[in-house]
Design an enzyme around this catalytic site. Structure first.
Site, PDB file in Angstrom:
ATOM      1  N   LEU A  42      -5.845 -10.911   4.038  1.00 40.13           N
ATOM      2  CA  LEU A  42      -6.407  -9.652   4.524  1.00 40.13           C
ATOM      3  C   LEU A  42      -5.293  -8.618   4.726  1.00 40.13           C
ATOM      4  O   LEU A  42      -4.201  -8.951   5.196  1.00 40.13           O
ATOM      5  CB  LEU A  42      -7.150  -9.885   5.831  1.00 40.13           C
ATOM      6  CG  LEU A  42      -8.294 -10.906   5.752  1.00 40.13           C
ATOM      7  CD1 LEU A  42      -8.851 -11.186   7.136  1.00 40.13           C
ATOM      8  CD2 LEU A  42      -9.387 -10.425   4.817  1.00 40.13           C
ATOM      9  N   HIS A  43      -5.591  -7.392   4.350  1.00 39.37           N
ATOM     10  CA  HIS A  43      -4.631  -6.304   4.483  1.00 39.37           C
ATOM     11  C   HIS A  43      -5.348  -5.085   5.050  1.00 39.37           C
ATOM     12  O   HIS A  43      -6.571  -4.993   5.006  1.00 39.37           O
ATOM     13  CB  HIS A  43      -3.991  -5.980   3.124  1.00 39.37           C
ATOM     14  CG  HIS A  43      -4.970  -5.584   2.069  1.00 39.37           C
ATOM     15  ND1 HIS A  43      -5.268  -4.272   1.788  1.00 39.37           N
ATOM     16  CD2 HIS A  43      -5.744  -6.325   1.239  1.00 39.37           C
ATOM     17  CE1 HIS A  43      -6.156  -4.230   0.814  1.00 39.37           C
ATOM     18  NE2 HIS A  43      -6.471  -5.463   0.464  1.00 39.37           N
TER      19      HIS A  43
END
Length: 120
Positions: A42-43
């Site tokens: 996740l970013h």
């Protein structure tokens, strides 16, 4: 080198290691659906400035990978969802939502790592 895309790893789902064995990494912006988040890196950034092309270079941490094939859905998915699959098998064709990279060892991903795509 021109930076085409960049983001930073914010979290790693608990099932990411299973996909690393399969030589793939799924990226998703931090708003990933709950049922997918466990499988994703996740970013929170999603800076895309140009169209990703074959022969561009993806960098994870300090390791570079030449892009061999860009699926037809990559650009739209990355722009809208921050979501693509990275496949490290050297293929020159494949699924629409994937970027296929040269056949090199799959990197370990750490929180805080920068992921970027450059054009030389």
């Amino acid at each position: 080198m021109q930076c085409i895309y960049q983001t930073r790893v914010m979290n790693s789902g608990k099932m990411v290691a299973v996909l690393l064995v399969e030589r793939m990494i799924i990226l998703f912006k931090d708003n990933a659906p709950e049922e997918l988040a466990d499988y994703c890196i996740l970013h929170n950034e999603n800076q895309l400035s140009d169209i990703i092309q074959e022969q561009d270079v993806l960098v994870i941490g300090d390791t570079e990978y030449k892009i061999r094939y860009v699926g037809e859905e990559v650009q739209r998915n990355l722009e809208n969802l921050g979501h693509i699959t990275l496949r490290f098998d050297g293929s020159t064709e494949g699924l629409g939502g994937s970027i296929y990279l040269e056949d090199k060892a799959v990197p370990q991903i750490h929180i805080g790592d920068r992921i970027a795509i450059y054009r030389k």
